[in-house]
Design a protein around this motif. Structure first.
Motif, PDB file in Angstrom:
ATOM      1  N   ASP A 181      -1.024  14.187   1.508  1.00  0.00           N
ATOM      2  CA  ASP A 181      -0.006  13.272   0.997  1.00  0.00           C
ATOM      3  C   ASP A 181       0.719  13.933  -0.174  1.00  0.00           C
ATOM      4  O   ASP A 181       0.073  14.570  -1.023  1.00  0.00           O
ATOM      5  N   ALA A 206       0.816  -1.214   0.000  1.00  0.00           N
ATOM      6  CA  ALA A 206       0.000   0.000   0.000  1.00  0.00           C
ATOM      7  C   ALA A 206       0.848   1.261   0.000  1.00  0.00           C
ATOM      8  O   ALA A 206       0.307   2.359   0.138  1.00  0.00           O
ATOM      9  N   ASN A 227      -7.699   6.869  -1.998  1.00  0.00           N
ATOM     10  CA  ASN A 227      -7.331   6.297  -0.701  1.00  0.00           C
ATOM     11  C   ASN A 227      -6.245   7.095   0.008  1.00  0.00           C
ATOM     12  O   ASN A 227      -5.640   6.606   0.954  1.00  0.00           O
ATOM     13  N   SER A 228      -5.995   8.322  -0.468  1.00  0.00           N
ATOM     14  CA  SER A 228      -4.912   9.120   0.109  1.00  0.00           C
ATOM     15  C   SER A 228      -5.464  10.272   0.929  1.00  0.00           C
ATOM     16  O   SER A 228      -6.601  10.716   0.732  1.00  0.00           O
ATOM     17  N   ALA A 229      -4.644  10.759   1.826  1.00  0.00           N
ATOM     18  CA  ALA A 229      -4.989  11.955   2.598  1.00  0.00           C
ATOM     19  C   ALA A 229      -4.705  13.195   1.756  1.00  0.00           C
ATOM     20  O   ALA A 229      -3.837  13.179   0.889  1.00  0.00           O
ATOM     21  N   MET A 238       0.504  -0.771   9.374  1.00  0.00           N
ATOM     22  CA  MET A 238      -0.887  -0.341   9.318  1.00  0.00           C
ATOM     23  C   MET A 238      -1.730  -1.056  10.371  1.00  0.00           C
ATOM     24  O   MET A 238      -2.620  -0.467  10.985  1.00  0.00           O
ATOM     25  N   GLN A 284      -6.141   4.511   9.868  1.00  0.00           N
ATOM     26  CA  GLN A 284      -6.594   5.489  10.856  1.00  0.00           C
ATOM     27  C   GLN A 284      -8.120   5.499  10.957  1.00  0.00           C
ATOM     28  O   GLN A 284      -8.686   5.654  12.047  1.00  0.00           O
ATOM     29  N   GLU A 285      -8.784   5.346   9.819  1.00  0.00           N
ATOM     30  CA  GLU A 285     -10.246   5.336   9.829  1.00  0.00           C
ATOM     31  C   GLU A 285     -10.785   4.087  10.533  1.00  0.00           C
ATOM     32  O   GLU A 285     -11.773   4.155  11.264  1.00  0.00           O
ATOM     33  N   GLY A 313     -10.680   1.819   3.374  1.00  0.00           N
ATOM     34  CA  GLY A 313     -10.214   3.081   3.934  1.00  0.00           C
ATOM     35  C   GLY A 313      -8.860   2.921   4.574  1.00  0.00           C
ATOM     36  O   GLY A 313      -8.245   1.850   4.538  1.00  0.00           O
ATOM     37  N   SER A 314      -8.375   3.985   5.154  1.00  0.00           N
ATOM     38  CA  SER A 314      -7.052   3.989   5.762  1.00  0.00           C
ATOM     39  C   SER A 314      -7.105   3.300   7.127  1.00  0.00           C
ATOM     40  O   SER A 314      -8.170   3.161   7.737  1.00  0.00           O
ATOM     41  N   GLY A 358       2.407   4.554  -0.760  1.00  0.00           N
ATOM     42  CA  GLY A 358       1.975   5.583  -1.697  1.00  0.00           C
ATOM     43  C   GLY A 358       3.056   5.996  -2.677  1.00  0.00           C
ATOM     44  O   GLY A 358       2.775   6.248  -3.853  1.00  0.00           O
ATOM     45  N   ARG A 415      -7.466  11.376   6.309  1.00  0.00           N
ATOM     46  CA  ARG A 415      -6.981  10.519   7.385  1.00  0.00           C
ATOM     47  C   ARG A 415      -6.670  11.392   8.591  1.00  0.00           C
ATOM     48  O   ARG A 415      -6.355  12.563   8.467  1.00  0.00           O
TER      49      ARG A 415
END
Length: 414
Positions: free
Chosen positions: A287, A251, A282-284, A399, A364-365, A361-362, A253, A318
């Motif tokens: 990022d 995953a 799927n990125s913040a 993760m 963090q979510e 999702g990430s 980035g 995120r």
């Protein structure tokens, strides 16, 4: 290519000739309608003469009929001559229109192809394009070849004391070639100065010294330095580094961004679009790869045939309080009535849980969802989601540790 122009030109000429011929043949091929009338009248004269010879009609009646038919013959003949004159006069505009049509077909077709076509290139089917992209990827220039073609870097503009420290660091690393900390600092310092070849050389040595303990981030830093040293080009050497990153962190980035860039550079915009579109969603927002993707993905979508592509309004956020309810968000509802607070919290949690189940999702979510469920006392549901998260993030320990923090808060993890 010569054969193409011959065939295309001949086709255009044939079409133009057919249209021009149709215009120039404005009258009927069998003649005007009056010609049929003239032939009938002549037959009638012959019939009257035969009837008069047999005595069927009298001579006076025969003369009267012949006079009437002769009058009709003269009228029909006059109309025929008038029609021929009009036809002759009408050929001028028809000829001009035929010439315009020929010029429009030949000139317009050539102009349109020059604008939209690709002169010099043959037609390529899907399989041929894929094979061509595969060949391009296999035979693209190396890192060294591309760097040799780039212009010289401008002089470094840095404080003198900083440059002195970097020089001392370079000397120290030469004296202690096995110093991991020294190579780490040197790679970062050279990169900060824009001296990317020296930076990735130090980073390679750092990875060699770390051996099996080298992380995905170590390789991601190396990939970043290689691509920057090549002016944004993803070389075969950089691709090998990307493979090392993906083996450690699928995953990642940085690897996914450069992987998509490499596919775009080697003639596979379709693959590049799929990689970047998924990464963007799927990125913040903060990022580092999000801004360049958002800037280029529209053009990439067109190249991939996605003419109806709509750029997402924003990347998946995120961090606490952005993607869904955190424990702090839940506690902040203390001023509401119990019913209001319960409805609001439950709605937020359900929406986040549904999105993670359908879209992903990430980590963090996932952690935020577990923490909120712990505050709500839904430990059974939190336990089921924690079990699912362990499957989703299997093989990605970094993760999974983030999600585990939320599961601990919910009381469903050790």
């Amino acid at each position: 290519m010569t054969l193409f122009w011959i065939v295309a030109g001949a086709g255009a000429l044939i079409v133009a000739a057919l249209l021009a011929l149709a215009l120039l043949r404005g009258q009927r091929e069998t003649g005007p309608a009056e010609a049929y009338d003239l032939q009938i009248y002549r037959d009638q004269l012959k019939e009257i003469e035969r009837d008069a010879a047999r005595g069927v009609i009298g001579s006076e009646e025969a003369e009267r009929l012949k006079t009437e038919v002769s009058r009709r013959i003269l009228a029909a003949d006059a109309k025929i001559h008038d029609t021929e004159g009009e036809t002759a006069r009408g050929r001028g505009p028809a000829t001009a229109m035929a010439v315009l049509i020929a010029l429009a077909l030949l000139g317009g077709g050539f102009g349109l192809y020059s604008t939209l076509g690709a002169p010099g290139y043959g037609d390529l089917g899907l399989q041929d394009r894929i094979a061509s992209a595969r060949e391009l990827r296999a035979n693209r220039p190396s890192q060294e070849e591309v760097e040799a073609q780039l212009p010289a870097s401008p002089p470094v503009n840095a404080p003198e004391d900083y440059m002195t420290l970097v020089e001392r660091l370079r000397g120290a690393v030469q004296e202690r070639p096995d110093d991991i900390q020294g190579h780490m600092l040197l790679a970062r310092s050279e990169a900060a100065l824009g001296n990317y070849p020296a930076a990735y050389a130090a980073q390679r040595r750092l990875i060699e010294l770390k051996g099996e303990s080298a992380t995905a981030k170590d390789y991601a830093d190396l990939a970043d330095m290689l691509v920057l040293a090549a002016g944004g080009y993803v070389s075969p050497e950089a691709e090998q580094v990307l493979d090392e990153i993906m083996a450690r962190d699928p995953a990642n980035g940085v690897a996914r961004y450069y992987g998509g860039l490499m596919m775009a550079q080697t003639g596979r915009p379709d693959s590049a679009f799929r990689i970047w579109d998924q990464l963007l969603r799927n990125s913040a927002p903060d990022d580092p790869w999000v801004p360049p993707i958002r800037e280029q993905i529209g053009e990439l979508a067109m190249a991939a045939g996605k003419t109806d592509y709509q750029l997402p309004a924003g990347a998946a956020p995120r961090g606490p309080g952005l993607a869904g309810p955190s424990a702090a968000d839940v506690e902040a509802t203390a001023d509401m009535t119990d019913a209001e607070r319960q409805d609001m919290i439950q709605g937020m949690v359900d929406r986040l849980g549904e999105r993670l189940a359908t879209e992903g999702g990430s980590p963090q979510e996932w952690a935020q969802l577990l923490g909120a469920l712990g505050v709500l006392g839904e430990t059974e549901r939190a336990g089921a989601i924690w079990a699912e998260a362990q499957t989703v993030f299997a093989g990605q320990p970094d993760m999974l540790d983030i999600v585990r923090a939320g599961a601990r808060q919910a009381g469903v993890a050790e």
